[in-house]
Design an enzyme around this catalytic site. Sequence first.
Site: not given
Length: 403
Positions: A105, A162, A216, A245, A268, A387
């Site tokens: 996506e 995560c 990813g 990121s 992050s 996000c």
Amino acid sequence: MSNYINYLNKNIQVARPLFGLPLDELAGVVKGLGQPGYRGGQLAEAIYRQRVTDLSEITTLSEGLREALAAEGYGVGLPEIVQAAVSVDGTERYLMRMADGETVETVWMPDGDGGERGDGSAAAEDEETEDALAARGDAEAALKYRRATICVSSQVGCAVNCQFCLTAKLGIRRNLTAGEIAGQVAAVLNRHKVELGSSRGNPTPARINLVFMGMGEPFLNYENFMAAVRLLVYMRIPEARMTVSTSGILPGILAFAKETSRPKLAVSLNAPNDAVREAIMPITRKWNIAALLEALGTIPLSRREWITFEYVMLGGINDSLADADELIALVRGIKCKINLIVWNAGPNMPYHEPPRDGVLAFQNRVIDAGIPAYIRRPRGRDIYAACGQLKRTVEDGLVAIGG
């Protein structure tokens, strides 16, 4: 164009995509077909700057060379947008299909999400200028500063796991190639008919920012990610308009520190200590916060370069003022800013959003300590484009493109 090349384009699967090859390899391809090397430059200009989608569109090459390329199984090979969803705020989420049928996506955010504020970049200046013009009520001038951000995926799925992220539920299927990463950008730019670079007919180039924050972990696909960055620079999107990121992959950070030119870095962090971070980000068991901060210290920051710490706020877990104080102590002395991201909900996820007044109190606490802190504007929540919400789905409002 001959019937033969039409036949080739329709009936030979693109087993050898040209999009993704660096310029020297494109020159090698045409030399292998008995053509001079400069034809490789023409090929690069067509697929990366003109963003053609089919060999038949490359009119700078002879019909014979186009036929020879097609006969060898070559094609442009851009990812295909097969489904799209449009949010009430103008955000668009795309399901992108690769040549092998795998999908990822990609997200288009008109006007961005505020993530660049305060990082000293050209993208931040755009946002601050537009804000100032809007505050003055100068809508016409503000319109000249219109921009968009594209959120790009680097892997099919994700291995980092995560706990607050829907993409993690997919696991990891494979890395994307450099062409598949940069190709997402080309496909979205083509959809919106965006022109990059100044010219007589286009004196003001579009302000396109890229965030490698989709599906990813880019630093677990480091070589392909950086190769994609180089392709995108050739496409006329400078690194200063890119942000990558990472969840804290130390080998990737150390390699990134050695790059002579690179995108901006966002990390992050999401917790003020190892105990909380390990519970929501298992990668902390391999590289704890102290090791992460030590690795970040090896990056030679330029005068206008800042490290962004992303902090997803989870109600009752990492959003108290005590957490804010611990975060302040953790990052004090680092040239950084904090992007606060209110958690974006997903089905069957054991978290909830913190209250708005609590988020503001947390932000003010950090700002009062002399550390820039911004609340990132959520985009596309209603279509699962925000996000942590990308999950390679055919549901949630996605509709087929082109039948």
